[in-house]
Scaffold this motif. Structure first.
Motif, PDB file in Angstrom:
ATOM      1  N   ALA A   1      15.102   1.396   6.083  1.00  0.00           N
ATOM      2  CA  ALA A   1      15.041   0.353   7.117  1.00  0.00           C
ATOM      3  C   ALA A   1      13.593   0.089   7.548  1.00  0.00           C
ATOM      4  O   ALA A   1      13.184  -1.072   7.692  1.00  0.00           O
ATOM      5  N   HIS A   2      12.827   1.154   7.751  1.00  0.00           N
ATOM      6  CA  HIS A   2      11.431   0.991   8.165  1.00  0.00           C
ATOM      7  C   HIS A   2      10.643   0.199   7.120  1.00  0.00           C
ATOM      8  O   HIS A   2       9.956  -0.776   7.441  1.00  0.00           O
ATOM      9  N   HIS A   3      10.729   0.621   5.854  1.00  0.00           N
ATOM     10  CA  HIS A   3       9.933  -0.012   4.806  1.00  0.00           C
ATOM     11  C   HIS A   3      10.421  -1.427   4.502  1.00  0.00           C
ATOM     12  O   HIS A   3       9.608  -2.312   4.193  1.00  0.00           O
ATOM     13  N   LEU A   4      11.724  -1.668   4.617  1.00  0.00           N
ATOM     14  CA  LEU A   4      12.234  -3.038   4.468  1.00  0.00           C
ATOM     15  C   LEU A   4      11.680  -3.944   5.564  1.00  0.00           C
ATOM     16  O   LEU A   4      11.366  -5.105   5.318  1.00  0.00           O
ATOM     17  N   GLY A   5      11.567  -3.409   6.780  1.00  0.00           N
ATOM     18  CA  GLY A   5      11.003  -4.173   7.890  1.00  0.00           C
ATOM     19  C   GLY A   5       9.567  -4.594   7.618  1.00  0.00           C
ATOM     20  O   GLY A   5       9.180  -5.737   7.900  1.00  0.00           O
ATOM     21  N   VAL A   6       8.784  -3.678   7.055  1.00  0.00           N
ATOM     22  CA  VAL A   6       7.395  -4.004   6.724  1.00  0.00           C
ATOM     23  C   VAL A   6       7.357  -5.107   5.656  1.00  0.00           C
ATOM     24  O   VAL A   6       6.602  -6.076   5.769  1.00  0.00           O
TER      25      VAL A   6
ATOM     26  N   GLY B   1       0.793  -1.228   0.000  1.00  0.00           N
ATOM     27  CA  GLY B   1       0.000   0.000   0.000  1.00  0.00           C
ATOM     28  C   GLY B   1       0.822   1.273   0.000  1.00  0.00           C
ATOM     29  O   GLY B   1       0.264   2.357   0.108  1.00  0.00           O
ATOM     30  N   HIS B   2       2.141   1.162  -0.116  1.00  0.00           N
ATOM     31  CA  HIS B   2       2.999   2.349  -0.113  1.00  0.00           C
ATOM     32  C   HIS B   2       3.921   2.294  -1.330  1.00  0.00           C
ATOM     33  O   HIS B   2       4.608   1.289  -1.551  1.00  0.00           O
ATOM     34  N   ALA B   3       3.948   3.364  -2.110  1.00  0.00           N
ATOM     35  CA  ALA B   3       4.731   3.388  -3.354  1.00  0.00           C
ATOM     36  C   ALA B   3       6.222   3.154  -3.116  1.00  0.00           C
ATOM     37  O   ALA B   3       6.889   2.512  -3.929  1.00  0.00           O
ATOM     38  N   PHE B   4       6.768   3.618  -2.000  1.00  0.00           N
ATOM     39  CA  PHE B   4       8.201   3.441  -1.759  1.00  0.00           C
ATOM     40  C   PHE B   4       8.554   1.960  -1.607  1.00  0.00           C
ATOM     41  O   PHE B   4       9.622   1.524  -2.014  1.00  0.00           O
ATOM     42  N   ARG B   5       7.637   1.192  -1.045  1.00  0.00           N
ATOM     43  CA  ARG B   5       7.910  -0.246  -0.890  1.00  0.00           C
ATOM     44  C   ARG B   5       7.970  -0.930  -2.244  1.00  0.00           C
ATOM     45  O   ARG B   5       8.738  -1.869  -2.441  1.00  0.00           O
ATOM     46  N   HIS B   6       7.183  -0.455  -3.184  1.00  0.00           N
ATOM     47  CA  HIS B   6       7.278  -0.986  -4.543  1.00  0.00           C
ATOM     48  C   HIS B   6       8.640  -0.654  -5.139  1.00  0.00           C
ATOM     49  O   HIS B   6       9.253  -1.489  -5.799  1.00  0.00           O
TER      50      HIS B   6
END
Length: 184
Positions: A60-65, A27-32
């Motif tokens: 680090a935060h988005h990699l964790g998710v 649900g977050h573009a950065f994770r894509h």
């Protein structure tokens, strides 16, 4: 990159996105963008931050998710200056996103838009609407899938190219205007 790290760590061929946690992760573009970046070879938080122009804490935060959702994993660690450096890789070569989840689809297109906007040269981007029979649509779908599946990677020394292929059936559209109907 350390010499003992193999760029082709075994990973699944595909991961079907089905859980609420996975859809939330998408649900977050950065994770894509992280998933795109990790599609080729493993990378550290620092390497990802540099290549994506983001803060290490954000990465680090988005990699964790993504890791908690089972979409990326640590494939190598090595000690560095009193700490441990971790190399992340996408868990599967291909992610299959089930249709019908608007948040994930919107975030995916947002990430693709950012990639296209940052392209090194003018991207090829076409949108065309056709009226097709079910048989024609299935033949076109099979041909596009074959084209993407059989495209060969030229190797790490060549520039990366992104490819977006989509075939979708449009909705019925707005209801007809009764005022425009011919009278009898």
């Amino acid at each position: 990159m350390p010499t003992d790290l193999l760029p082709d760590q075994p990973r699944d061929e595909q991961l079907e996105v089905t859980s609420a946690e996975q859809f939330k992760a998408l649900g977050h573009a950065f994770r894509h963008r992280l998933l795109f970046a990790l599609g080729q070879r493993p990378a550290t938080i620092s390497q990802l931050a540099a290549s994506l122009g983001a803060a290490k804490g954000t990465v680090a935060h988005h990699l964790g998710v993504l890791r908690d959702a089972g979409m990326v994993r640590v494939v190598h660690t090595r000690p560095v200056r009193g700490g441990t450096e971790q190399y992340y890789q996408r868990a599967a070569r291909r992610l299959i996103v089930s249709p019908g989840h608007p948040g994930a689809t919107g975030a995916m297109f947002g990430a693709i838009a950012e990639e296209i906007a940052a392209a090194a040269d003018e991207p090829l981007l076409l949108l065309r609407h056709l009226r097709l029979t079910a048989t024609q649509a299935e033949r076109l779908r099979a041909a596009l899938l074959d084209l993407v599946e059989n495209a060969e990677d030229a190797g790490a020394d060549e520039p990366r190219h992104g490819m977006l292929v989509s075939l979708y059936r449009q909705g019925a559209g707005p209801p007809p205007d009764p005022a425009a109907a011919p009278s009898s």
